[in-house]
Write a protein that holds these residues in place. Sequence first.
Motif, PDB file in Angstrom:
ATOM      1  N   VAL A  41      42.595  25.344  63.961  1.00  0.00           N
ATOM      2  CA  VAL A  41      41.307  25.274  64.658  1.00  0.00           C
ATOM      3  C   VAL A  41      40.809  23.838  64.707  1.00  0.00           C
ATOM      4  CG1 VAL A  41      38.887  25.977  64.572  1.00  0.00           C
ATOM      5  CG2 VAL A  41      40.675  27.654  64.141  1.00  0.00           C
ATOM      6  N   LEU A  42      40.972  23.102  63.604  1.00  0.00           N
ATOM      7  CA  LEU A  42      40.532  21.709  63.556  1.00  0.00           C
ATOM      8  C   LEU A  42      41.268  20.868  64.585  1.00  0.00           C
ATOM      9  CD1 LEU A  42      38.769  19.638  61.999  1.00  0.00           C
ATOM     10  CD2 LEU A  42      40.720  19.264  60.513  1.00  0.00           C
ATOM     11  N   GLU A  43      42.585  21.061  64.651  1.00  0.00           N
ATOM     12  CA  GLU A  43      43.402  20.306  65.594  1.00  0.00           C
ATOM     13  C   GLU A  43      42.987  20.593  67.034  1.00  0.00           C
ATOM     14  OE1 GLU A  43      48.100  19.878  65.964  1.00  0.00           O
ATOM     15  OE2 GLU A  43      47.451  20.196  63.893  1.00  0.00           O
ATOM     16  N   SER A  44      42.865  21.880  67.352  1.00  0.00           N
ATOM     17  CA  SER A  44      42.516  22.277  68.716  1.00  0.00           C
ATOM     18  C   SER A  44      41.115  21.808  69.093  1.00  0.00           C
ATOM     19  CB  SER A  44      42.606  23.798  68.864  1.00  0.00           C
ATOM     20  OG  SER A  44      43.909  24.259  68.578  1.00  0.00           O
ATOM     21  N   SER A  45      40.182  21.879  68.152  1.00  0.00           N
ATOM     22  CA  SER A  45      38.808  21.477  68.433  1.00  0.00           C
ATOM     23  C   SER A  45      38.699  19.978  68.681  1.00  0.00           C
ATOM     24  CB  SER A  45      37.890  21.885  67.274  1.00  0.00           C
ATOM     25  OG  SER A  45      37.917  23.277  67.080  1.00  0.00           O
ATOM     26  N   MET A  46      39.509  19.184  67.971  1.00  0.00           N
ATOM     27  CA  MET A  46      39.504  17.742  68.198  1.00  0.00           C
ATOM     28  C   MET A  46      39.958  17.433  69.622  1.00  0.00           C
ATOM     29  SD  MET A  46      38.666  15.939  65.376  1.00  0.00           S
ATOM     30  CE  MET A  46      39.624  14.446  65.204  1.00  0.00           C
ATOM     31  N   ARG A  62      37.743   8.916  72.291  1.00  0.00           N
ATOM     32  CA  ARG A  62      36.514   9.218  71.571  1.00  0.00           C
ATOM     33  C   ARG A  62      36.220  10.709  71.707  1.00  0.00           C
ATOM     34  NH1 ARG A  62      31.818   6.162  70.279  1.00  0.00           N
ATOM     35  NH2 ARG A  62      32.772   4.365  71.297  1.00  0.00           N
ATOM     36  N   ILE A  63      35.707  11.323  70.638  1.00  0.00           N
ATOM     37  CA  ILE A  63      35.322  12.724  70.719  1.00  0.00           C
ATOM     38  C   ILE A  63      33.803  12.831  70.793  1.00  0.00           C
ATOM     39  CG2 ILE A  63      37.347  13.520  69.439  1.00  0.00           C
ATOM     40  CD1 ILE A  63      35.505  13.947  67.007  1.00  0.00           C
ATOM     41  N   ILE A  64      33.325  13.979  71.272  1.00  0.00           N
ATOM     42  CA  ILE A  64      31.896  14.259  71.331  1.00  0.00           C
ATOM     43  C   ILE A  64      31.560  15.177  70.164  1.00  0.00           C
ATOM     44  CG2 ILE A  64      30.037  15.211  72.722  1.00  0.00           C
ATOM     45  CD1 ILE A  64      31.784  14.653  75.187  1.00  0.00           C
ATOM     46  N   GLU A  65      30.707  14.716  69.247  1.00  0.00           N
ATOM     47  CA  GLU A  65      30.444  15.441  68.005  1.00  0.00           C
ATOM     48  C   GLU A  65      29.910  16.845  68.264  1.00  0.00           C
ATOM     49  OE1 GLU A  65      27.612  15.135  64.015  1.00  0.00           O
ATOM     50  OE2 GLU A  65      27.912  13.387  65.303  1.00  0.00           O
ATOM     51  N   SER A  66      28.924  16.988  69.144  1.00  0.00           N
ATOM     52  CA  SER A  66      28.346  18.305  69.400  1.00  0.00           C
ATOM     53  C   SER A  66      29.363  19.258  70.001  1.00  0.00           C
ATOM     54  CB  SER A  66      27.145  18.169  70.342  1.00  0.00           C
ATOM     55  OG  SER A  66      27.529  17.564  71.565  1.00  0.00           O
ATOM     56  N   LYS A  67      30.235  18.734  70.849  1.00  0.00           N
ATOM     57  CA  LYS A  67      31.273  19.574  71.456  1.00  0.00           C
ATOM     58  C   LYS A  67      32.297  19.996  70.419  1.00  0.00           C
ATOM     59  CE  LYS A  67      34.243  19.767  75.528  1.00  0.00           C
ATOM     60  NZ  LYS A  67      34.761  19.019  76.711  1.00  0.00           N
ATOM     61  N   PHE A  68      32.603  19.103  69.457  1.00  0.00           N
ATOM     62  CA  PHE A  68      33.543  19.443  68.388  1.00  0.00           C
ATOM     63  C   PHE A  68      32.998  20.573  67.525  1.00  0.00           C
ATOM     64  CE2 PHE A  68      34.575  18.903  63.890  1.00  0.00           C
ATOM     65  CZ  PHE A  68      35.947  19.160  63.927  1.00  0.00           C
ATOM     66  N   ARG A  69      31.736  20.469  67.126  1.00  0.00           N
ATOM     67  CA  ARG A  69      31.129  21.524  66.309  1.00  0.00           C
ATOM     68  C   ARG A  69      31.150  22.864  67.047  1.00  0.00           C
ATOM     69  NH1 ARG A  69      27.555  19.726  62.113  1.00  0.00           N
ATOM     70  NH2 ARG A  69      27.432  17.448  61.969  1.00  0.00           N
ATOM     71  N   GLU A  70      30.762  22.843  68.311  1.00  0.00           N
ATOM     72  CA  GLU A  70      30.718  24.074  69.097  1.00  0.00           C
ATOM     73  C   GLU A  70      32.109  24.693  69.234  1.00  0.00           C
ATOM     74  OE1 GLU A  70      29.763  25.434  73.708  1.00  0.00           O
ATOM     75  OE2 GLU A  70      29.305  23.398  73.031  1.00  0.00           O
ATOM     76  N   SER A  71      33.104  23.859  69.531  1.00  0.00           N
ATOM     77  CA  SER A  71      34.462  24.363  69.717  1.00  0.00           C
ATOM     78  C   SER A  71      35.034  24.914  68.418  1.00  0.00           C
ATOM     79  CB  SER A  71      35.365  23.232  70.242  1.00  0.00           C
ATOM     80  OG  SER A  71      36.697  23.681  70.374  1.00  0.00           O
ATOM     81  N   PHE A  72      34.769  24.223  67.300  1.00  0.00           N
ATOM     82  CA  PHE A  72      35.307  24.680  66.012  1.00  0.00           C
ATOM     83  C   PHE A  72      34.721  26.042  65.640  1.00  0.00           C
ATOM     84  CE2 PHE A  72      35.771  25.156  61.516  1.00  0.00           C
ATOM     85  CZ  PHE A  72      36.984  24.557  61.219  1.00  0.00           C
TER      86      PHE A  72
END
Length: 215
Positions: A41-46, A62-72
Amino acid sequence: MKEAFWGYLLIGLGLMVIVVMMLVQNYTSTSEEDYYLAKEVLESSMIDSVDYGLYAQTGEVRIIESKFRESFIRRFAQSINNSKTYTIDFYDIYEAPPKASVLIKTKTGSYSVNSDSSNFDILTTLSGVLESKYGNNYSTKKVELTVENGQANYSSRYALSGDTIEFIIKPNYGYENATTEAECITGDAKIEVNNNKVIVSDILEDSSCVVRYNN
């Protein structure tokens, strides 16, 4: 009477052994399940949270922090059932370079030997980190473009070493029929102007280039 007492004792010990075995098995399977689930899940969310618009413009990962939290949270919730209670905590989320640490606490259903005994709960803690080695300081070169008496679609772009990139330029009002000249002030990249396109090639190091509209 003694035989009955020993019989009850053996039955009680047997129940205790069964409960302990269930606890050990549940702990082992839960820890292993959490580890591999969190890793995937961590890999896919990144990957889901990479800012592809920024990457297309500048080459920076660069990743988007809010999008990472939501996806995870969404991916993790879709991969589990309701037989356990999960608590997810996020630590050290860096957008660039992409890096995140996630802590997952799992609490399983309780077990009891009999109505008078205490319940046994399992708590599994897992921490995972995924860091990308790719970024604009790893294998890319920065090209800055200044347009005198005109404008460009980007002020700077990134390219792999030896690659070629393009800028789109247009003159300011009153310079529509002006001649153009171009040069790279720093770096040894080659630059040429073709109508409204600026082509920078053979980029081996960070470069600063300028295009001039001259009446």
